[in-house]
Design an enzyme around this catalytic site. Sequence first.
Site, PDB file in Angstrom:
ATOM      1  N   LYS A   1      12.317   8.885 -11.309  1.00 53.89           N
ATOM      2  CA  LYS A   1      12.166   8.364 -12.676  1.00 53.89           C
ATOM      3  C   LYS A   1      11.948   9.463 -13.717  1.00 53.89           C
ATOM      4  CE  LYS A   1      10.643   3.670 -11.732  1.00 53.89           C
ATOM      5  NZ  LYS A   1       9.565   2.673 -11.832  1.00 53.89           N
TER       6      LYS A   1
ATOM      7  N   ALA B   1       5.523   3.674 -13.455  1.00 54.04           N
ATOM      8  CA  ALA B   1       5.361   2.285 -13.897  1.00 54.04           C
ATOM      9  C   ALA B   1       4.108   2.145 -14.762  1.00 54.04           C
ATOM     10  CB  ALA B   1       5.280   1.365 -12.687  1.00 54.04           C
TER      11      ALA B   1
ATOM     12  N   GLY C   1       3.669  -9.327  -8.813  1.00 58.39           N
ATOM     13  CA  GLY C   1       4.623  -8.263  -9.123  1.00 58.39           C
ATOM     14  C   GLY C   1       6.050  -8.745  -9.268  1.00 58.39           C
TER      15      GLY C   1
ATOM     16  N   THR D   1      -4.794  11.419  -8.673  1.00 62.80           N
ATOM     17  CA  THR D   1      -4.650  12.704  -9.365  1.00 62.80           C
ATOM     18  C   THR D   1      -5.174  12.508 -10.789  1.00 62.80           C
ATOM     19  OG1 THR D   1      -2.661  13.044  -8.050  1.00 62.80           O
ATOM     20  CG2 THR D   1      -2.981  14.539  -9.920  1.00 62.80           C
TER      21      THR D   1
ATOM     22  N   THR E   1      14.706   4.448  -9.251  1.00 64.85           N
ATOM     23  CA  THR E   1      13.368   4.192  -8.733  1.00 64.85           C
ATOM     24  C   THR E   1      12.799   5.462  -8.112  1.00 64.85           C
ATOM     25  OG1 THR E   1      12.028   2.658  -7.433  1.00 64.85           O
ATOM     26  CG2 THR E   1      14.146   3.266  -6.476  1.00 64.85           C
TER      27      THR E   1
HETATM   28  P1  NAP Z   1       5.164   6.646  -8.828  1.00 64.91           P
HETATM   29  O1  NAP Z   1       5.570   7.142 -10.156  1.00 64.91           O
HETATM   30  O2  NAP Z   1       5.547   7.416  -7.617  1.00 64.91           O
HETATM   31  O3  NAP Z   1       3.547   6.495  -8.860  1.00 64.91           O
HETATM   32  C1  NAP Z   1       2.843   6.164  -7.694  1.00 64.91           C
HETATM   33  C2  NAP Z   1       1.374   5.927  -8.025  1.00 64.91           C
HETATM   34  O4  NAP Z   1       0.706   5.533  -6.807  1.00 64.91           O
HETATM   35  C3  NAP Z   1       0.618   7.169  -8.531  1.00 64.91           C
HETATM   36  O5  NAP Z   1      -0.414   6.753  -9.394  1.00 64.91           O
HETATM   37  C4  NAP Z   1       0.041   7.736  -7.223  1.00 64.91           C
HETATM   38  O6  NAP Z   1      -1.089   8.536  -7.414  1.00 64.91           O
HETATM   39  C5  NAP Z   1      -0.374   6.460  -6.543  1.00 64.91           C
HETATM   40  N1  NAP Z   1      -0.509   6.630  -5.097  1.00 64.91           N
HETATM   41  C6  NAP Z   1       0.481   6.731  -4.176  1.00 64.91           C
HETATM   42  N2  NAP Z   1      -0.048   6.876  -2.939  1.00 64.91           N
HETATM   43  C7  NAP Z   1      -1.409   6.853  -3.095  1.00 64.91           C
HETATM   44  C8  NAP Z   1      -2.506   6.938  -2.201  1.00 64.91           C
HETATM   45  N3  NAP Z   1      -2.307   7.065  -0.888  1.00 64.91           N
HETATM   46  N4  NAP Z   1      -3.761   6.864  -2.700  1.00 64.91           N
HETATM   47  C9  NAP Z   1      -3.968   6.713  -4.024  1.00 64.91           C
HETATM   48  N5  NAP Z   1      -2.965   6.616  -4.925  1.00 64.91           N
HETATM   49  C10 NAP Z   1      -1.700   6.693  -4.470  1.00 64.91           C
HETATM   50  O7  NAP Z   1       5.694   5.154  -8.573  1.00 64.91           O
HETATM   51  P2  NAP Z   1       5.972   3.977  -9.640  1.00 64.91           P
HETATM   52  O8  NAP Z   1       7.367   3.992 -10.049  1.00 64.91           O
HETATM   53  O9  NAP Z   1       4.909   4.037 -10.691  1.00 64.91           O
HETATM   54  O10 NAP Z   1       5.783   2.699  -8.689  1.00 64.91           O
HETATM   55  C11 NAP Z   1       4.519   2.378  -8.156  1.00 64.91           C
HETATM   56  C12 NAP Z   1       4.574   1.028  -7.441  1.00 64.91           C
HETATM   57  O11 NAP Z   1       4.968   0.008  -8.346  1.00 64.91           O
HETATM   58  C13 NAP Z   1       5.586   0.974  -6.297  1.00 64.91           C
HETATM   59  O12 NAP Z   1       5.035   0.204  -5.256  1.00 64.91           O
HETATM   60  C14 NAP Z   1       6.765   0.242  -6.901  1.00 64.91           C
HETATM   61  O13 NAP Z   1       7.511  -0.482  -5.936  1.00 64.91           O
HETATM   62  C15 NAP Z   1       6.064  -0.721  -7.847  1.00 64.91           C
HETATM   63  N6  NAP Z   1       6.882  -1.100  -8.997  1.00 64.91           N
HETATM   64  C16 NAP Z   1       7.069  -2.440  -9.240  1.00 64.91           C
HETATM   65  C17 NAP Z   1       7.827  -2.844 -10.326  1.00 64.91           C
HETATM   66  C18 NAP Z   1       8.037  -4.314 -10.593  1.00 64.91           C
HETATM   67  O14 NAP Z   1       8.930  -4.642 -11.375  1.00 64.91           O
HETATM   68  N7  NAP Z   1       7.250  -5.200 -10.006  1.00 64.91           N
HETATM   69  C19 NAP Z   1       8.400  -1.890 -11.173  1.00 64.91           C
HETATM   70  C20 NAP Z   1       8.168  -0.541 -10.915  1.00 64.91           C
HETATM   71  C21 NAP Z   1       7.405  -0.160  -9.826  1.00 64.91           C
HETATM   72  P3  NAP Z   1      -0.908  10.142  -7.645  1.00 64.91           P
HETATM   73  O15 NAP Z   1      -0.537  10.289  -9.087  1.00 64.91           O
HETATM   74  O16 NAP Z   1      -2.239  10.695  -7.313  1.00 64.91           O
HETATM   75  O17 NAP Z   1       0.171  10.583  -6.712  1.00 64.91           O
END
Ligand code: NAP
Length: 266
Positions: A65, A133, A241, A155, A61
Site C-alpha cells: 500500500k 488501513a 469488518g 511500533t 493490499t
Molecule cells: P498493515 O499496513 O500491514 O498494518 C498492520 C498493522 O497490524 C500494524 O499496525 C502492525 O503493527 C499491526 N500488527 C501486525 N502484526 C502484529 C503483532 N503480531 N502484534 C501487534 N501488532 C501487529 O496492514 P493494513 O493494510 O493496515 O491491514 C490490517 C488488517 O486490516 C488486515 O487484517 C487486513 O486484512 C484488514 N483490512 C480490512 C479491510 C476491510 O475492508 N475490512 C480493509 C483493509 C485492511 P506494526 O506497525 O508494529 O507492525
Amino acid sequence: MYRLALIGNPVKQSKSPEIHQQFFEQTSLKGTYELIPVDQVELEGKINWLKAEGYHGFNVTVPFKEKIIEYLDEIVGPAKAMQSVNTVSIQNNRLVGYNTDGEGYVLSLNEAYPDFLSDVKHKRILIIGAGGAAKGIAYQLNKYAFQSIDIINRTAEKARQISRSLNHSRALSLGMAKDILEQYDLIIQTTSVGMSPNNHEQIISLQGVKPNAIASDIIYKPKWTSFLQDAEQRGCRILFGESMLLYQAAKAFQIWTGQEIKDFVN
Ligand code: NAP
C-alpha cells in the site's frame, strides 16, 4: 469489458472477486476481477504488465500500500494525505492512486449506527494499530470533531506519526489505553492480529469497556474475531469488518467504472 484485479501477498483469501462480481451484475456491466499474488521483486514488472494488458485498475493490499506510490503518476485525496494507496485506476496509460479504506469504514459505521456520527463532540475513539488501513480510517474520522482519536500500536512511532496528523489525538501505550478503556465510545481494531488462521489472538482485552460502546474489527475472516466475541460478552455494540470491505469496494468500483453502488447485500 472491465478488467480489474487485486495485487498483494497473500491474496487468495480475498472476498473481493465475489463482491465485484455482484457489483458487475447489479450495474449490468461486464468485467472480471482477478487475484494476482505478487512478490516484492516482481512489483514494478507486474504493474507494467497490468498496463500493457489493458487492465482498467486494481486494488492493492498488504504489503504494497505504501511501496506502490513510487510507481504511480499521481496520488489523490486521502491517499495523498496518508501516503497509503488501496486502489489504482489506469487511464490513458496513467496510474492514479486512491485510498477508499477510510471512506468505506465511515460509510459502514454510519450505516450500522447512524446516530453515532450525528453527535460527536463528547465522543472518544481508540484505534488499535497504525498500518495502512488505520491511517485511512483516522484521516476520515478526523473530519468530524470528536473529543479525541487515540492510537496505540506495537511500533509506537507509527502511532505518533498518525496522531500528529490529527486534530485531537494522543499516541498511547497499550497499558495506558487499558487503564482508560471505559472512556471510549468506539474502539477500532485495525491490526492483522486475530486474522484467520490465528483466530484466538487478540491485542487487548476489553475488560472495563463501556457496555454500550461500539467495538469494531476491520478483519473480516473470521467474521467473529476473538476481539468481537470478547466485546459481545461485555455488552458492546458490534461493527463487522465485512461491512467496511463492501463499502471500500463500492468506492473503488465507482472510481473504475463511474457507477455508484446503491444497494448493498450484506
Ligand atoms: P498493515 O499496513 O500491514 O498494518 C498492520 C498493522 O497490524 C500494524 O499496525 C502492525 O503493527 C499491526 N500488527 C501486525 N502484526 C502484529 C503483532 N503480531 N502484534 C501487534 N501488532 C501487529 O496492514 P493494513 O493494510 O493496515 O491491514 C490490517 C488488517 O486490516 C488486515 O487484517 C487486513 O486484512 C484488514 N483490512 C480490512 C479491510 C476491510 O475492508 N475490512 C480493509 C483493509 C485492511 P506494526 O506497525 O508494529 O507492525
